[in-house]
Design a protein around this motif. Sequence first.
Motif, PDB file in Angstrom:
ATOM      1  N   PHE A  23      -1.315  54.392  43.769  1.00 21.71           N
ATOM      2  CA  PHE A  23      -1.627  54.480  45.191  1.00 21.71           C
ATOM      3  C   PHE A  23      -1.592  53.061  45.767  1.00 21.71           C
ATOM      4  O   PHE A  23      -2.080  52.125  45.137  1.00 21.71           O
ATOM      5  CB  PHE A  23      -3.027  55.082  45.359  1.00 21.71           C
ATOM      6  N   PHE A  81      -9.249  55.270  51.068  1.00 24.76           N
ATOM      7  CA  PHE A  81      -8.801  56.293  52.012  1.00 24.76           C
ATOM      8  C   PHE A  81      -9.919  57.309  52.166  1.00 24.76           C
ATOM      9  O   PHE A  81     -10.881  57.321  51.393  1.00 24.76           O
ATOM     10  CB  PHE A  81      -7.505  56.974  51.520  1.00 24.76           C
ATOM     11  N   TRP A  82      -9.804  58.108  53.221  1.00 28.58           N
ATOM     12  CA  TRP A  82     -10.766  59.202  53.377  1.00 28.58           C
ATOM     13  C   TRP A  82     -10.084  60.380  54.041  1.00 28.58           C
ATOM     14  O   TRP A  82      -8.932  60.282  54.463  1.00 28.58           O
ATOM     15  CB  TRP A  82     -12.013  58.756  54.144  1.00 28.58           C
ATOM     16  N   PHE A  83     -10.806  61.499  54.066  1.00 30.30           N
ATOM     17  CA  PHE A  83     -10.249  62.739  54.609  1.00 30.30           C
ATOM     18  C   PHE A  83     -10.844  63.000  55.983  1.00 30.30           C
ATOM     19  O   PHE A  83     -12.016  62.737  56.226  1.00 30.30           O
ATOM     20  CB  PHE A  83     -10.591  63.921  53.703  1.00 30.30           C
ATOM     21  N   LYS A 131     -10.315  72.101  48.856  1.00 29.55           N
ATOM     22  CA  LYS A 131      -8.889  71.842  48.717  1.00 29.55           C
ATOM     23  C   LYS A 131      -8.676  70.886  47.547  1.00 29.55           C
ATOM     24  O   LYS A 131      -9.551  70.079  47.214  1.00 29.55           O
ATOM     25  CB  LYS A 131      -8.328  71.225  49.996  1.00 29.55           C
ATOM     26  N   TYR A 159      -6.354  67.836  46.052  1.00 32.30           N
ATOM     27  CA  TYR A 159      -5.368  66.793  46.341  1.00 32.30           C
ATOM     28  C   TYR A 159      -5.011  66.096  45.032  1.00 32.30           C
ATOM     29  O   TYR A 159      -5.888  65.855  44.196  1.00 32.30           O
ATOM     30  CB  TYR A 159      -5.931  65.762  47.317  1.00 32.30           C
ATOM     31  N   ILE A 196       3.888  60.663  42.921  1.00 28.02           N
ATOM     32  CA  ILE A 196       3.407  60.779  44.299  1.00 28.02           C
ATOM     33  C   ILE A 196       2.413  59.643  44.545  1.00 28.02           C
ATOM     34  O   ILE A 196       1.474  59.472  43.765  1.00 28.02           O
ATOM     35  CB  ILE A 196       2.703  62.137  44.519  1.00 28.02           C
ATOM     36  N   LYS A 201       0.597  59.173  47.393  1.00 27.44           N
ATOM     37  CA  LYS A 201      -0.419  59.471  48.392  1.00 27.44           C
ATOM     38  C   LYS A 201      -1.073  60.798  48.038  1.00 27.44           C
ATOM     39  O   LYS A 201      -0.372  61.719  47.615  1.00 27.44           O
ATOM     40  CB  LYS A 201       0.277  59.623  49.751  1.00 27.44           C
ATOM     41  N   PRO A 202      -2.392  60.910  48.184  1.00 27.03           N
ATOM     42  CA  PRO A 202      -3.030  62.190  47.859  1.00 27.03           C
ATOM     43  C   PRO A 202      -2.354  63.333  48.617  1.00 27.03           C
ATOM     44  O   PRO A 202      -2.176  63.261  49.824  1.00 27.03           O
ATOM     45  CB  PRO A 202      -4.471  61.986  48.346  1.00 27.03           C
ATOM     46  N   THR A 203      -1.959  64.350  47.882  1.00 29.51           N
ATOM     47  CA  THR A 203      -1.177  65.436  48.448  1.00 29.51           C
ATOM     48  C   THR A 203      -1.841  66.766  48.130  1.00 29.51           C
ATOM     49  O   THR A 203      -2.186  67.031  46.983  1.00 29.51           O
ATOM     50  CB  THR A 203       0.254  65.392  47.862  1.00 29.51           C
ATOM     51  N   CYS A 204      -2.016  67.574  49.176  1.00 31.96           N
ATOM     52  CA  CYS A 204      -2.712  68.855  49.011  1.00 31.96           C
ATOM     53  C   CYS A 204      -1.830  69.843  48.254  1.00 31.96           C
ATOM     54  O   CYS A 204      -0.640  69.961  48.527  1.00 31.96           O
ATOM     55  CB  CYS A 204      -3.080  69.416  50.379  1.00 31.96           C
ATOM     56  N   LYS A 234      -0.796  73.112  48.131  1.00 34.65           N
ATOM     57  CA  LYS A 234      -0.851  74.265  49.032  1.00 34.65           C
ATOM     58  C   LYS A 234      -0.838  75.587  48.296  1.00 34.65           C
ATOM     59  O   LYS A 234      -1.411  76.571  48.760  1.00 34.65           O
ATOM     60  CB  LYS A 234       0.321  74.195  50.009  1.00 34.65           C
ATOM     61  N   LYS A 237      -4.084  77.194  47.975  1.00 29.98           N
ATOM     62  CA  LYS A 237      -4.907  77.329  49.176  1.00 29.98           C
ATOM     63  C   LYS A 237      -5.580  78.685  49.378  1.00 29.98           C
ATOM     64  O   LYS A 237      -6.699  78.734  49.880  1.00 29.98           O
ATOM     65  CB  LYS A 237      -4.095  76.959  50.423  1.00 29.98           C
TER      66      LYS A 237
END
Lengths: 199, 379
Positions: free
Chosen positions: B22, B30-32, B55, B57, B75, B77-80, B82, B85
């Motif tokens: 990262f 970082f934050w959400f 969720k 990430y 990757i 960047k933190p990626t959800c 999906k 979900k």
Amino acid sequence: ASEASEAQTLDSDDIIVTPQSQSCPKADSEKMCIEIVSLAFCPEAEVMSDENIQQVYVEYKFYDLPLSETETPVSLRKPRAGEEIHFHFNKVIDLDPVEQQGRRQFLFAMLHAQDPEEGRLKFTVVSDPLDEKNECQDVGYAYLELWQVLQSGSDILEQELKIVSPGDQAIQIGRLKVSLRAAAALHSIYKEMTEDLFS
Amino acid sequence: MGEPESLVPDTGAVFTFGKTKFAENIPSKFWFKNDIPICLSCGDEHTAIVTGNNKLYMFGSNNWGQLGLGSKSAISKPTCIKALKPEKVKLAACGRNHTLVSTDKGGVYAAGGNNEGQLGLGDTDDRDTFHQICFFTPKDSIKQLSAGANTSAALTEDGKLFMWGDNSEGQIGLKNKSNVCIPHEVTVGKPISWISCGYYHSAFVTTDGELYTFGEPENGKLGLPNQLLINHRSPQRVLGIPEKVLQVACGGGHTVVLTEKVVYAFGLGQFGQLGLGTFLFETSEPRVIECIKDQKISFISCGENHTALMTDVGLMYTFGDGRHGKLGLGMENFTNQFFPTLCCNFLKFTVQLIACGGCHMLVFATPRLDAIDESEFEE
Ligand SMILES: [Mg+2]
Ligand SMILES: [Mg+2]
């Protein structure tokens, strides 16, 4: 594997990344990194049986830097036969072309030295006595040739240097593992200084 | 760090250290938006974050498909995820190159490397998306997940422990098999309250506070006397710890144990990961980490070669291999730490979650209203 494209970072809108504090980290040509990685002694070396030597640290000298910044912050127990002790002591030295001309000149002089003694970085293995009464004592030296890095154009990664006895430099008493990430900086310094010479 | 803490919202931020993949491996944060992390886990080179909105990430290395994103590209960047979900993700655990997650419906899912059956799917084929482990049903309410080099573990609320994957060293507690591709129960006849999978060894704690270790016997990391190492393929009780044990964390070659009173360490400490000083680089006898005895430790985490401790007031101590700045004590100039070292970066924060991995560490921390004075912590 290659880095993912931005398109793959689904939901990235939910995440806030703060800007870097060092928005542009220093270029490789404007710094060097020296890491004292680890050391081992030869099983038959005198230092192994010398009971006055219980713990050791490693230091080197670099131009204007105080020793407190270029010596391992801790002393570690003397390695046993076949054992390696690990410092992982990494120091980044700023070689900014404007602010650190002195250091760049110092390195250039080392690269250009006629006397091979002056063309190398000297590491000293020091015995750190457990009781305050005794004094620190050099137990060995290891040398790193700087022109090697310039000539090969590649950084030195975990290279094992011979540790020699201070009394008789023909006697190897151990091995010191070091890394030197300086290829880009030395190249840039050499180019800059020789251009000055001939312009 | 270094920039004003006011940049971090009251709900906190995730701080990254070491080779995270990262932000080009530079310490970062970082934050959400409208969400907070509730679970962090670090594998060898990848990271999982579960949030309060349930969720998942993921980011980091992905060459085994361990991010579960349907590809093998790294990757940054933190990626959800999906695909998960429709279910609410509760827990995640990263092994060396695989990932486990559990959901509110009792489902357990796995993705990534599967050479030893560590995905629990009945075969040894790698998966780059999350697949449900059929073994678990909604009645298995999962309390904790853990993952090692090629091992997996799930602990249920009622104290049942299931493990699967690599058993070459007995690290999932089976005597005669080299690996298993479906979960099997590991039991010592009483309920279990905590599990940790190290790289090649494992440990668990029973609800009555006993510690058991098994797996690779070398370097003292099982905390057992030599004569017991012959039975290393079965969980054996570590008798060298008299108090009630609460938690255990297994690293690459070391083990750290939290009791009601103190922290013990054993195994390999050549980089300082035992926190027992500059003279002891290996011990099979559990030793108390004396210098933090006056701190109340509430959580412990081990990476491959480093250790982090969280105190009851949300301070953090780290020690071990300092490479890549993973101890959170500076990135450019670093050194191995042989004693627990206070992370001064977090004096103005309350550390909430810590996860240590192969060469990285993640910390979730919230701003502290009453900043702690650094001078209080000078020896
Ligand atoms: Mg782990
Ligand atoms: Mg490492």
